[in-house]
Structure formats: C-alpha cells, structure tokens
Design an enzyme around this catalytic site. Sequence first.
Site, PDB file in Angstrom:
ATOM      1  N   ARG A   8       0.822  -1.216   0.000  1.00  0.00           N
ATOM      2  CA  ARG A   8       0.000   0.000   0.000  1.00  0.00           C
ATOM      3  C   ARG A   8       0.856   1.266   0.000  1.00  0.00           C
ATOM      4  NH1 ARG A   8      -4.024  -0.247   4.669  1.00  0.00           N
ATOM      5  NH2 ARG A   8      -2.442  -1.588   5.599  1.00  0.00           N
ATOM      6  N   GLU A   9       1.957   1.228  -0.763  1.00  0.00           N
ATOM      7  CA  GLU A   9       2.857   2.378  -0.820  1.00  0.00           C
ATOM      8  C   GLU A   9       2.128   3.636  -1.304  1.00  0.00           C
ATOM      9  OE1 GLU A   9       3.386  -0.605  -2.029  1.00  0.00           O
ATOM     10  OE2 GLU A   9       5.481  -1.215  -1.929  1.00  0.00           O
ATOM     11  N   HIS A  28     -22.450  12.341   7.178  1.00  0.00           N
ATOM     12  CA  HIS A  28     -21.126  12.334   6.544  1.00  0.00           C
ATOM     13  C   HIS A  28     -20.298  13.566   6.862  1.00  0.00           C
ATOM     14  CE1 HIS A  28     -23.503   9.444   4.214  1.00  0.00           C
ATOM     15  NE2 HIS A  28     -22.380   8.764   4.249  1.00  0.00           N
ATOM     16  N   CYS A  39     -27.448   7.424   8.663  1.00  0.00           N
ATOM     17  CA  CYS A  39     -26.652   6.188   8.712  1.00  0.00           C
ATOM     18  C   CYS A  39     -26.003   6.105  10.089  1.00  0.00           C
ATOM     19  CB  CYS A  39     -25.613   6.210   7.586  1.00  0.00           C
ATOM     20  SG  CYS A  39     -24.804   4.613   7.313  1.00  0.00           S
TER      21      CYS A  39
END
Length: 762
Positions: free
Chosen positions: A15-16, A693, A725
């Site tokens: 995950r560089e 959100h 949510c």
Amino acid sequence: MQTHILGFPRIGRNRELKKALEGYWKGELSENQLHETADELKKRHWKFQHDAGLSFVTVGDFSLYDHVLDLTVALGAIPHRFQNAGSALDTYFAMARGDGNRNIPAMEMTKWFNTNYHYIVPELSAGQSFKPSIEWLENDVIRVGQLGFRAKPVLLGPITYLALSKGGTESSRWDSLPQLTEIYISFLERLAPQCDWIQIDEPILCTDMSGSLRKTFRETYHKLRKGSPSARTLLTTYFGSIRDNLDTALASECSGLHLDLCAAPAQLSDVLAALPEHMHLSLGVVDGRNIWKTNCAAALSSLRNAALKLGSDRLFVGSSSSLLHVPVDLELETSLDPEIKNWMAFAVQKCGEIALLGQTIDGEWSPECLNENRLANESRHLNMKTFDPAVRRRCRNVTPEMLNRKSPYADRYRKQQEALNLPLFPTTTIGSYPQTEAIRKARREYRKGELSPDAYEAFLKDTIREIVGHQEALGLDVLVHGEPERTDMVEYFGQQLEGFCFTDHGWVQSYGSRCVKPPVLYGDVSRKQPMTASWLAYAQSLTRKPMKGMLTGPVTILCWSFVRDDLEREEVCRQLALALRDEVLDLERAGLKIIQIDEAALREGLPLREDEAEKYLQWAIDAFRLTVSGVEDTTQIHTHMCYSEFNAILKWIAAMDADVISIEASRSNMDLLQAFVDFKYPSAIGPGVYDIHSPRVPGLEEILERLEQALRFIAPEKLWVNPDCGLKTRGWPETLLSLGNMVQAVRVLREEYSDTQNKVTR
Ligand code: GLN
Ligand code: ZN
C-alpha cells in the site's frame, strides 16, 4: 498468441501509494516525493508484467486517485469551481476530495459499474470546453519503450465516459461528443506510432444500450477509424455479456474485441460465429474480480476452441477486467491455511497464469505448471473444508413457509404497538456510535496481546454502558448498543462464521487512498455459536427502553466478500441467511424485541442488465426474508439501507416485508418519499433527518422542517426519526448535539400531533 492484462492494481504491494498520498495530504511529503513513489510503482508494475512473460505492458492504468478523473484532466474538462485551485496536482486532489479551506465541494463519486471501486463522476457543463493534453500517457509509453518493454496504453472510451458523466442536461453532454471525438483522434494519432495496440475500454457495452446510443457508438467509432487509420485499437468490454450490443461492437471498426469470459462465459460462441476477419479477439479467462486460481484446463478449452476457429495469431488471452479489483500479491500472505492459500491467485499470480495459458496454446508446454494448477483446483473442489453436508441438507429443506412471517404486516403492527408501547415518531439511531481513539487503542492492544480478553471485554462493556447512558440522557426511544466490538460490519460476522478466512494484506482500492480488505468466503457457511447475543443481552439489561439488536444482512455479507465461485451466489446467500436466522432467533430469545438487519449493499449487487436484475432481486429478497421470518409477530424487524435511489426496486423493498425501514434521505429533500407514496408502501419508514457524513450539527428548526416534509408523504403513525446512517465516523461532541436537536424537534412535533398520539397509544 498475445498475452496481456487490462490493468494492474495501483495501490502497491505494501500500500505504498496509500501511504504516500496520505503523507502528501498531511504535508509530510513533498510533491516530488509523491511523484517518486508513483514512478517507482509504475515501473515496478511494468517490469513485473514483462518478467511474467506477458506480451504487453499496460500503461495508463496507474492513477494517483482514479483513472476516470485522470481522463477528465487529460481532456481538460475541469469544472469552473476548480480554476485557480493551485498547482496542477492540488487542483487534481481538490477535484477528488474538495478543498475544505476554500469551501469548494469535491466532484461526485460513485461506484464503478457493479464493483466496489468508486470513480469521480465527470461534470460537463453545457457548452463545455476542453483543453486536451496526452503528454503524461505519451511519456509513460516512451519510458516503457526505454525499458525495453512493449507498451499497450489504455484509455477509457468516449461513449462510456460520456454515459457516466453528469452536469448540464443529458443532451448538452452529448453535444460535446463531436469535440470529444476529435480529441480522441488526436490522442490515437499521437500514440499509434509508438505502440502496436491501444486498449479502449467501453464497459458500457455490457449494459442495456438504447438504439440511439448504439447508433452514436457506431458513428463515433467510424470517425475514430477514419481520423486515425493507423491506430490498432482493442475495444474492451467487461463485467458482463456484450449480448445485443455485439453488432455495435463488431461494427466499430476497431482492430480487436475483448470479452469477459469470467462474468459471461456463454457469449464466446456467438462472438466466434460473428467476428469479422479483420478483428482480433481477446479472451478474458482469468478473473479480474475474484481471488481464485484459474481453472486452466477449462480456460484452455475455450482458448483452443477459439484458436481453432480464428488461428492463434488472432487471439489474445487476458484478464477478464482490470486486476484493480484484486489484491496485489498472494506471496505476502503467511498466515493463511496453506491448503486454502493454494487455491488462490492475486494480481501477480494471475499475470503468471495468463502467460502460462498463452504459452500452452503456442505449444510451449509447461506440464509441471499445468499439473500444479490442476491439482490445486482438484484439491479445492474435492475438499471437505468447502463442503458441509449438514449445511447442504438444511438449504435443501428450506420451505416457502420459512420465508413468511406468521401474520401480515397490519396484524404485526398492532401487536408490536401493544408490546413496545412506543410514542408517536419513535426516535432511534442506525447502530454504530463514534469509534473513538480509546476504542481503537483497546482493540490494538487486545490484538497485540497487551490487553487480556477479560480486560478487553470489560472495556467494551463499559463502552456499551456509556453509549446506553448517553442515549437515555438524550431521551431516544429505541436504543442501540453502539457496535464498539465491531471493526467492520462484514468482517465481524465473517470472523465468527465457518466458511470464511481472512488475508493479512489482501487490500483492494475502494477510492483514492481508501482500501478495503474483503473477507474470503471459501466454503459452506454455518454458525458455530451465537455471535452477538451476549453483547445485546448485556445492553438490554442496562435499560428499560427497547434495545435494537443489530446484524448485517446476508446480501451485504455476500457483496462485500470475495466469494467462492464453485457454488451459485444464490446458494451461498441462502447459507448465510440460515446462519443469520439462527442469530435472529437467539436475539429474540435473549429478550430483544427489535432487530435490525442492515442491507447496505443490496442495490450494488444488481446485475448490469435489467432482465437479470429480477432474478437477483428474487433470491436476494428471499434471503432477507429467510433471515428474519422465524420470529414472533411481536418482534419488530427493521432494515437499513444507505442510499436513496429506490424507485426502480421499490417493489422488492416492499417484498422484504420489514416492519420498519430506515433510509438515506436528508440530502434529497425527502422528495424520494414520493415513490413510497406512489407505491403505497405499507410499513413504517425512518427517512434520515440529517447527513452523518459531515461533522455539521443540524439545527432543531432544520430537522423539524425535514420531518414536516416527510409528513407530506408518510402517515404520522408510520414515521420514524433517525439520522441517515451509523455514527461510527463522527465524534461525540457533534453526535450529542445533533441527536439532542433531533429529539427536541420530535418533542415539538409531538405537541402538534397530540391528538394522533392519543389515538396511537389507545
Ligand atoms: N449498523 C451499521 C452502522 O450503524 C450500518 C452501517 C451501514 O449501513 N453502512 O454503522
Ligand atoms: Zn447506512
């Protein structure tokens, strides 16, 4: 025979890219350092494809954020609000993520066809002007050449690009097409002298296209051919079958056509029969969407069949889609059961498989490799780890009655009203409460063994007690335990079910720097023991208010996992449903009177073709019903869905027969509720009254207004009140303020409706 992939994962083995991006955003990394990482990754991925023995190295698939956004930038279709957003790179990131400092909202992001990858939706205003530049891609093609590899650049095609875009009106967007076509011609002209093949992705060909869109497609590709006669273009389709768009694709005058034989193996024979002589055929036999080893014997039989018909010099073998959707390298997995690991292939391994298939067709046998592949597949298909006779028997014995609640909704409504004695406009939340640093720290320490299981359990119980305390103080009517024990709503269940295993590094890009690590569902699914009941019983013991039990639904678990491909998805889903059904009954037995089953992914599981959607929805809804229908009438079943586009599937949402559904609504002014009215949706609805959100606290007036809007559509006795949510990503301060306002707003509303209130309690 040529070999290739449609694209390689960008994120990097370790995950560089994620780390570099986040470093840059935090100001810890310079622009140069970010570009260095990107260049290194590109070079590594090219070299890797070359060394694996693939004929081409795919170029242009890498992206710092998203390839659709890259094309938007290459076309110079940058929306006005981002002009003057800073350097080219900062503009790029502002488009993707917004610019908080200057209050410029990001471009919209949405799911890429039926995958869990999100792209940045192009925004084309009426009279959109373009400022094309293709140097970035040209430069990469040159670099690949300098390394001694053959480059095959990839571009997203103009028709898919426009079909996915928004802004202006539909017709104003398509007005851009002539201009866009000219730009594509110039791109092709620039690239053609340097490469044998140019890949043009048109996945739109695997969706239902109107007659006029097909006509537009033909005309556009005719112009592309005329404008750049020397470019050899490979038109790719993926994620489904080309079906009724085959003629359109064949008339495109492209030099080759790619088919996804993993999503739709049956399409091969039609295409073989119809392929004109000037066209090459690329067969995607190695799955770009899943992590299982290819069955080389089966793939070879399709390939041989095609080679016989066309000659192998007209054939490509490739990945079904880009490998973007699978993790990078299986070799990193050191703690997987070796037997199960031997059934898997990630991007790196898949490149090897493609090379092997190509060599085999060309007569360069590698009997050991083929034999290994055969043995791995046999070991998987004959393995008792994947097969549980008791589970199979139980699935076979599912009866239609098991899909039905004891009484119809109207009767249940009355009984539940009596049993629960809820006020008008019951207030609740969707399940999770803030995942605080304290929770993450405890989890980390527990994993490292620094916190004993007992201490961890005690910590979680304290957390639940606090969360329940907050809800009591706020005056909410239906409480939740807050989900502090869950890292993720799918992983948490996968870890407790038979038939799942977990990778350590199986990360897949979801959007930008965000990755997910889907569980692997490899075998028959069953439940060893209750999974959530003890936490929920504990939570219920802390309050006299009803506690809402919380489970992830079967369809969502299915959609967010890598699922075995040796059993119908419908069947796998039924196994999940049976396991969850037992959990639902355990919750009921533990004293929970309300149980919520989250089906956040129901919609994204929809096939790309309308006539296939029906079949999917049928079994998906059956799975939900099988999960919940064992309970008594007095037990209230809730479901939750995080989106608001219901019109097309409302019939199916109603068929779930949940007692209460909570949905996302705050961003759409409640207008979506009209569809529920038109449909005469029978049960209770909790349209989210504020957007979770963002940390913004909605005011009392604002919430009241939303509720009043909702009451234009929903009868008062059927209206629930909740956020959009779960609150997992929020902090406590704004959560308490927002929920406080929500509860206050409801108090005001109840005053207004006090007559109705009396009627309901009576
Ligand atoms: N119960 C889950 C939560 O509150 C639902 C999450 C979701 O719908 N994505 O976090
Ligand atoms: Zn949600």
